[in-house]
Design a protein around this motif. Structure first.
Motif, PDB file in Angstrom:
ATOM      1  N   VAL A  99       0.852  -1.186   0.000  1.00 34.66           N
ATOM      2  CA  VAL A  99       0.000   0.000   0.000  1.00 34.66           C
ATOM      3  C   VAL A  99       0.889   1.237   0.000  1.00 34.66           C
ATOM      4  N   ILE A 100       0.493   2.249  -0.755  1.00 30.89           N
ATOM      5  CA  ILE A 100       1.306   3.452  -0.898  1.00 30.89           C
ATOM      6  C   ILE A 100       0.393   4.681  -0.908  1.00 30.89           C
ATOM      7  N   ILE A 101       0.836   5.756  -0.289  1.00 28.64           N
ATOM      8  CA  ILE A 101       0.136   7.032  -0.417  1.00 28.64           C
ATOM      9  C   ILE A 101       0.581   7.677  -1.719  1.00 28.64           C
ATOM     10  N   SER A 102      -0.363   8.209  -2.469  1.00 30.98           N
ATOM     11  CA  SER A 102      -0.054   8.830  -3.756  1.00 30.98           C
ATOM     12  C   SER A 102      -0.734  10.193  -3.863  1.00 30.98           C
ATOM     13  N   THR A 103      -0.075  11.101  -4.569  1.00 31.74           N
ATOM     14  CA  THR A 103      -0.651  12.423  -4.811  1.00 31.74           C
ATOM     15  C   THR A 103      -1.187  12.493  -6.241  1.00 31.74           C
ATOM     16  N   TRP A 104      -2.159  13.383  -6.439  1.00 29.60           N
ATOM     17  CA  TRP A 104      -2.801  13.566  -7.741  1.00 29.60           C
ATOM     18  C   TRP A 104      -2.657  15.019  -8.165  1.00 29.60           C
ATOM     19  N   ASP A 105      -2.030  15.259  -9.333  1.00 29.81           N
ATOM     20  CA  ASP A 105      -1.797  16.634  -9.781  1.00 29.81           C
ATOM     21  C   ASP A 105      -2.786  17.082 -10.850  1.00 29.81           C
ATOM     22  N   GLY A 106      -3.829  16.272 -11.057  1.00 31.38           N
ATOM     23  CA  GLY A 106      -4.814  16.589 -12.079  1.00 31.38           C
ATOM     24  C   GLY A 106      -4.572  15.867 -13.383  1.00 31.38           C
ATOM     25  N   ALA A 107      -3.390  15.258 -13.508  1.00 27.06           N
ATOM     26  CA  ALA A 107      -3.052  14.534 -14.736  1.00 27.06           C
ATOM     27  C   ALA A 107      -2.473  13.147 -14.455  1.00 27.06           C
ATOM     28  N   ARG A 108      -1.777  13.017 -13.331  1.00 27.54           N
ATOM     29  CA  ARG A 108      -1.164  11.723 -13.042  1.00 27.54           C
ATOM     30  C   ARG A 108      -1.009  11.528 -11.538  1.00 27.54           C
ATOM     31  N   TRP A 109      -0.840  10.255 -11.169  1.00 32.28           N
ATOM     32  CA  TRP A 109      -0.595   9.873  -9.788  1.00 32.28           C
ATOM     33  C   TRP A 109       0.901   9.751  -9.546  1.00 32.28           C
ATOM     34  N   THR A 110       1.353  10.183  -8.374  1.00 29.32           N
ATOM     35  CA  THR A 110       2.760  10.077  -8.013  1.00 29.32           C
ATOM     36  C   THR A 110       2.874   9.440  -6.636  1.00 29.32           C
ATOM     37  N   GLN A 111       3.618   8.362  -6.535  1.00 22.89           N
ATOM     38  CA  GLN A 111       3.787   7.692  -5.254  1.00 22.89           C
ATOM     39  C   GLN A 111       4.663   8.519  -4.321  1.00 22.89           C
ATOM     40  N   VAL A 112       4.353   8.443  -3.023  1.00 22.96           N
ATOM     41  CA  VAL A 112       5.104   9.141  -1.991  1.00 22.96           C
ATOM     42  C   VAL A 112       5.643   8.103  -1.012  1.00 22.96           C
ATOM     43  N   ALA A 113       6.867   8.287  -0.530  1.00 22.42           N
ATOM     44  CA  ALA A 113       7.433   7.363   0.446  1.00 22.42           C
ATOM     45  C   ALA A 113       6.469   7.205   1.613  1.00 22.42           C
ATOM     46  N   THR A 114       6.092   5.970   1.901  1.00 21.69           N
ATOM     47  CA  THR A 114       5.007   5.683   2.840  1.00 21.69           C
ATOM     48  C   THR A 114       5.438   4.674   3.892  1.00 21.69           C
ATOM     49  N   ARG A 115       4.961   4.878   5.124  1.00 23.26           N
ATOM     50  CA  ARG A 115       5.217   3.933   6.201  1.00 23.26           C
ATOM     51  C   ARG A 115       3.888   3.518   6.813  1.00 23.26           C
ATOM     52  N   GLN A 116       3.716   2.240   7.079  1.00 23.07           N
ATOM     53  CA  GLN A 116       2.507   1.789   7.756  1.00 23.07           C
ATOM     54  C   GLN A 116       2.671   2.024   9.251  1.00 23.07           C
ATOM     55  N   VAL A 117       1.694   2.726   9.866  1.00 25.32           N
ATOM     56  CA  VAL A 117       1.795   3.082  11.277  1.00 25.32           C
ATOM     57  C   VAL A 117       0.640   2.525  12.106  1.00 25.32           C
ATOM     58  N   GLY A 118      -0.226   1.764  11.477  1.00 27.10           N
ATOM     59  CA  GLY A 118      -1.354   1.139  12.160  1.00 27.10           C
ATOM     60  C   GLY A 118      -1.883   0.031  11.263  1.00 27.10           C
ATOM     61  N   GLN A 119      -2.867  -0.708  11.749  1.00 27.32           N
ATOM     62  CA  GLN A 119      -3.377  -1.836  10.961  1.00 27.32           C
ATOM     63  C   GLN A 119      -3.845  -1.406   9.580  1.00 27.32           C
ATOM     64  N   GLU A 120      -4.491  -0.249   9.501  1.00 25.84           N
ATOM     65  CA  GLU A 120      -4.979   0.248   8.215  1.00 25.84           C
ATOM     66  C   GLU A 120      -4.529   1.688   7.974  1.00 25.84           C
ATOM     67  N   VAL A 121      -3.536   2.157   8.736  1.00 23.66           N
ATOM     68  CA  VAL A 121      -3.133   3.559   8.706  1.00 23.66           C
ATOM     69  C   VAL A 121      -1.735   3.702   8.125  1.00 23.66           C
ATOM     70  N   TYR A 122      -1.578   4.680   7.227  1.00 18.40           N
ATOM     71  CA  TYR A 122      -0.324   4.889   6.523  1.00 18.40           C
ATOM     72  C   TYR A 122       0.105   6.345   6.645  1.00 18.40           C
ATOM     73  N   ALA A 123       1.416   6.566   6.748  1.00 18.92           N
ATOM     74  CA  ALA A 123       1.956   7.901   6.975  1.00 18.92           C
ATOM     75  C   ALA A 123       2.916   8.305   5.869  1.00 18.92           C
ATOM     76  N   ALA A 124       2.943   9.607   5.585  1.00 18.77           N
ATOM     77  CA  ALA A 124       3.871  10.148   4.590  1.00 18.77           C
ATOM     78  C   ALA A 124       4.097  11.625   4.877  1.00 18.77           C
ATOM     79  N   GLU A 125       5.165  12.171   4.309  1.00 13.28           N
ATOM     80  CA  GLU A 125       5.428  13.600   4.385  1.00 13.28           C
ATOM     81  C   GLU A 125       5.233  14.199   2.998  1.00 13.28           C
ATOM     82  N   LEU A 126       4.483  15.295   2.940  1.00  7.91           N
ATOM     83  CA  LEU A 126       4.205  15.951   1.665  1.00  7.91           C
ATOM     84  C   LEU A 126       4.886  17.312   1.631  1.00  7.91           C
ATOM     85  N   PRO A 127       5.621  17.628   0.562  1.00 10.20           N
ATOM     86  CA  PRO A 127       6.268  18.934   0.448  1.00 10.20           C
ATOM     87  C   PRO A 127       5.347  20.015  -0.094  1.00 10.20           C
TER      88      PRO A 127
END
Length: 205
Positions: A99-127
């Motif tokens: 599972v990965i957190i991804s950002t959407w810029d209106g044209a494409r998806w971009t994966q972001v470095a992601t860490r699982q921090v709970g059973q169904e919870v995922y964390a990332a840092e967004l610039p």
């Protein structure tokens, strides 16, 4: 959520949504936002939006798509240079697939470095403040980016800026208040205006 401004610098803060089975949480440190001259506060919102027709490569959305916005004196505010917003998102269900957190810029998806921090919870840092969602990758597909080791993350229970009630764990989890313990890691944010959260149908594995 309202973030205060002290001596021209935005205060550190964190927020959680109030709905049952919360969906999203975030935290920012002191000085995370570029503050317009004369501004005394910043309003931050996280709004669920309809998923775009474009599907992430080799994956499917398993959360709402959220648009983060920051406004001061009626005008958009951006993150300061080198600042990030730490975000936690909850997937619709647990899975053994990647599972990965991804950002959407209106044209494409971009994966972001992601860490699982709970059973169904995922964390990332967004610039940047950009639409974001959780993506479950197809069986056997690996993420194209990887989270750094825990030693590069803020230490557990480190206060977020000047707000001692909010913290980010070494795993990137946004911590604070009893909600984290009660829901065993299921946390979420709802900024300023309460918005009804829509669940996307579960995607086929």
């Amino acid at each position: 959520m309202t973030i205060g401004v002290t001596d021209g610098m935005s205060d550190g803060s964190r927020a959680f949504s109030s709905e049952q089975g919360p969906q999203i949480a975030f935290a920012v440190r002191d000085g995370a936002f570029t503050v317009p001259a004369g501004a005394t506060s910043i309003e931050v919102t996280a709004s669920p939006e309809a998923a775009p027709a474009a599907r992430p490569a080799n994956g499917a959305l398993v959360s709402n798509l959220y648009r983060l916005k920051a406004i001061a004196d009626g005008k958009p505010v951006t993150l300061a240079p080198n600042a990030t917003v730490i975000i936690n998102l909850r997937a619709s269900q647990s899975t053994t697939q990647n599972v990965i957190i991804s950002t959407w810029d209106g044209a494409r998806w971009t994966q972001v470095a992601t860490r699982q921090v709970g059973q169904e919870v995922y964390a990332a840092e967004l610039p940047t403040l950009t639409p974001v969602a959780v993506v479950r990758l197809e069986q056997g597909v690996l993420p194209t980016v990887h989270a750094p080791g825990p030693t590069t993350r803020p230490s557990a229970a480190t206060a977020i800026g000047s707000n001692p009630s909010g913290a980010v764990g070494g795993d990137g989890a946004v911590r604070g208040r009893a909600l984290w313990l009660i829901l065993a890691g299921t946390i979420a944010l709802l900024a300023a205006a309460l918005i009804t959260v829509r669940r996307w149908p579960e995607a086929d594995s």
